[in-house]
Design a protein around this motif. Structure first.
Motif, PDB file in Angstrom:
ATOM      1  N   LYS A   1       0.826  -1.213   0.000  1.00  0.00           N
ATOM      2  CA  LYS A   1       0.000   0.000   0.000  1.00  0.00           C
ATOM      3  C   LYS A   1       0.859   1.262   0.000  1.00  0.00           C
ATOM      4  CE  LYS A   1      -3.467   2.284   2.931  1.00  0.00           C
ATOM      5  NZ  LYS A   1      -2.807   3.231   3.838  1.00  0.00           N
ATOM      6  N   SER A   2       1.901   1.272   0.829  1.00  0.00           N
ATOM      7  CA  SER A   2       2.728   2.482   0.968  1.00  0.00           C
ATOM      8  C   SER A   2       4.147   2.263   0.454  1.00  0.00           C
ATOM      9  CB  SER A   2       2.771   2.893   2.442  1.00  0.00           C
ATOM     10  OG  SER A   2       3.212   1.791   3.231  1.00  0.00           O
ATOM     11  N   ASP A   3       4.418   1.101  -0.157  1.00  0.00           N
ATOM     12  CA  ASP A   3       5.756   0.734  -0.616  1.00  0.00           C
ATOM     13  C   ASP A   3       6.777   0.864   0.519  1.00  0.00           C
ATOM     14  OD1 ASP A   3       7.812  -0.072  -2.300  1.00  0.00           O
ATOM     15  OD2 ASP A   3       8.096   1.906  -3.210  1.00  0.00           O
TER      16      ASP A   3
ATOM     17  N   GLU B   1      -5.785  -5.376   6.140  1.00  0.00           N
ATOM     18  CA  GLU B   1      -6.441  -4.386   5.282  1.00  0.00           C
ATOM     19  C   GLU B   1      -6.225  -2.969   5.812  1.00  0.00           C
ATOM     20  OE1 GLU B   1     -10.428  -6.534   3.701  1.00  0.00           O
ATOM     21  OE2 GLU B   1      -9.792  -6.958   5.732  1.00  0.00           O
ATOM     22  N   GLY B   2      -5.927  -2.052   4.902  1.00  0.00           N
ATOM     23  CA  GLY B   2      -5.686  -0.667   5.312  1.00  0.00           C
ATOM     24  C   GLY B   2      -4.249  -0.449   5.746  1.00  0.00           C
ATOM     25  N   PHE B   3      -3.441  -1.519   5.756  1.00  0.00           N
ATOM     26  CA  PHE B   3      -2.032  -1.398   6.161  1.00  0.00           C
ATOM     27  C   PHE B   3      -1.132  -1.972   5.073  1.00  0.00           C
ATOM     28  CE2 PHE B   3       1.563  -3.348   8.687  1.00  0.00           C
ATOM     29  CZ  PHE B   3       2.214  -2.151   8.930  1.00  0.00           C
TER      30      PHE B   3
ATOM     31  N   PHE C   1      -3.456  -6.804  -6.559  1.00  0.00           N
ATOM     32  CA  PHE C   1      -2.588  -6.334  -5.476  1.00  0.00           C
ATOM     33  C   PHE C   1      -1.352  -7.225  -5.329  1.00  0.00           C
ATOM     34  CE2 PHE C   1      -0.945  -6.654  -1.213  1.00  0.00           C
ATOM     35  CZ  PHE C   1      -0.570  -5.346  -0.999  1.00  0.00           C
ATOM     36  N   MET C   2      -1.566  -8.546  -5.333  1.00  0.00           N
ATOM     37  CA  MET C   2      -0.429  -9.460  -5.119  1.00  0.00           C
ATOM     38  C   MET C   2       0.629  -9.275  -6.200  1.00  0.00           C
ATOM     39  SD  MET C   2      -1.799 -13.075  -3.610  1.00  0.00           S
ATOM     40  CE  MET C   2      -2.847 -13.536  -4.970  1.00  0.00           C
ATOM     41  N   MET C   3       0.172  -9.159  -7.439  1.00  0.00           N
ATOM     42  CA  MET C   3       1.123  -9.013  -8.546  1.00  0.00           C
ATOM     43  C   MET C   3       1.850  -7.677  -8.457  1.00  0.00           C
ATOM     44  SD  MET C   3       2.250 -10.745 -11.129  1.00  0.00           S
ATOM     45  CE  MET C   3       3.898 -10.089 -11.030  1.00  0.00           C
ATOM     46  N   LYS C   4       1.053  -6.625  -8.232  1.00  0.00           N
ATOM     47  CA  LYS C   4       1.612  -5.274  -8.162  1.00  0.00           C
ATOM     48  C   LYS C   4       2.584  -5.135  -6.993  1.00  0.00           C
ATOM     49  CE  LYS C   4       1.322  -0.720  -9.059  1.00  0.00           C
ATOM     50  NZ  LYS C   4       0.453   0.119  -8.205  1.00  0.00           N
ATOM     51  N   SER C   5       2.222  -5.680  -5.835  1.00  0.00           N
ATOM     52  CA  SER C   5       3.094  -5.508  -4.662  1.00  0.00           C
ATOM     53  C   SER C   5       4.407  -6.263  -4.868  1.00  0.00           C
ATOM     54  CB  SER C   5       2.399  -5.925  -3.365  1.00  0.00           C
ATOM     55  OG  SER C   5       2.178  -7.302  -3.318  1.00  0.00           O
TER      56      SER C   5
END
Ligand SMILES: [Zn+2]
Ligand SMILES: [Zn+2]
Length: 316
Positions: free
Chosen positions: A93-95, A120-122, A183-187
């Motif tokens: 979320k925040s790298d 979630e949210g973190f 999300f999983m791929m992007k993170s």
């Protein structure tokens, strides 16, 4: 072939471990009985010099885990090689990678998860649907239970994760699968670009913890795997291999252990092997009696096609 190591374990000092018998001494003894030659400890860690920790990580700092290191190396090693590692959060979320390379050399290795999607949210951004639920549910609760304080109603609402609220929201699993898969791929891709990770790979061995296992939606592994573009995955795995980053074969996340041909995580690992990624096996044990489950590793290795050449140097 048999593997004689376990690099993913949590002792009683991890907040998610509730077994007071999960001491380093008990783990070491049990591991030696299993015939391991190498055993690694990987309690949760948030390097206190990195900002932005959640409540869960607030106390799980170097100051918290370093006394455990002394205890581990003071114990009888029962003839095994013992490693002191840590599982360090990566918040897509925040790298934010919760470990600075300059502080990492007290660890023998680091496990980095990119899929703690239950946070979630973190780790993963909170969906608007969940935010809306948490904002409106306290009022509904207080209508039903007028004696309840606002604070308590909010606290209850905050315990709800998105999957818990599905029946109440106009939201389907299919929609959430898309969010989690992307999300999983992007993170994962973003983690590989993180400058601190690059430095870290030059400091200590780096292993991705339970790659592509969605911790918040474990019943949906297959649906979410199917949504990920495999060419994107291949490019990322080639890069990880080039950076010398290994994958944790987290044996207890393979839910189709009797039907591994259908198990999506086997497919993930096959692609990783093809790309030259190396592997280390782990149980993610939070209790001593979980250690024998490492035996599942044999069937998984066979299904993936992992041979001795594919094993990470650290655990050889
Ligand atoms: Zn984890
Ligand atoms: Zn873990």
């Amino acid at each position: 072939m048999k593997f004689h190591h376990d690099i993913h374990t949590h002792t009683e000092i991890s907040s998610c471990c509730s077994d007071r018998m999960a001491t380093p001494e008990n783990f070491i003894r049990a591991a030696a009985e299993l015939g391991h030659t190498m055993f690694g400890f990987s309690n949760h860690l948030w390097d206190e010099s990195v900002e932005g920790e959640s409540n869960f990580y607030h106390k799980q700092t170097f100051a918290h885990i370093l006394p455990e290191k002394e205890r581990i190396f003071a114990a009888d090693n029962c003839g095994m090689k013992i490693l002191f590692g840590a599982e360090v959060e990566y918040c897509g979320k925040s790298d934010t990678l919760a470990l600075r390379a300059e502080n990492a050399s007290v660890l023998d290795y680091v496990l980095i998860p990119h899929t703690h999607t239950h946070m979630e949210g973190f780790v993963i951004p909170m969906t608007d649907k969940l935010a809306e639920f948490r904002a409106t549910f306290p009022n509904q609760l207080r209508e039903a239970f007028p004696w309840m304080s606002e604070k308590k109603a909010q606290a209850i609402a905050n315990t709800f994760k998105l999957p818990d609220t599905m029946p109440a929201l106009d939201y389907s699993w299919e929609e959430y699968d898309e969010v989690v898969a992307e999300f999983m791929m992007k993170s994962f891709e973003q983690l590989l670009e993180n400058p601190e990770l690059e430095k870290l790979t030059h400091t200590i061995p780096v292993i991705i913890a339970h790659p592509f296992y969605p911790c918040g939606t474990i019943g949906r592994v297959e649906q979410e795997y199917n949504l990920i573009d495999k060419e994107r995955m291949r490019q990322a795995f080639l890069k990880a291999a080039k950076m010398g980053i290994a994958f944790d074969v987290n044996v207890n996340t393979y839910r189709l252990i009797d039907d591994l041909e259908r198990e999506p995580l086997v497919k993930v690992m096959r692609l990783a092997k093809e790309c030259g990624v190396k592997f280390a096996f782990g149980t993610d044990a939070h209790r001593v009696d979980v250690l024998p489950t490492i035996n599942k590793g044999d069937a998984i290795a066979e299904a993936v096609g992992i041979t001795n050449d594919d094993i990470f140097e650290l655990v050889k």
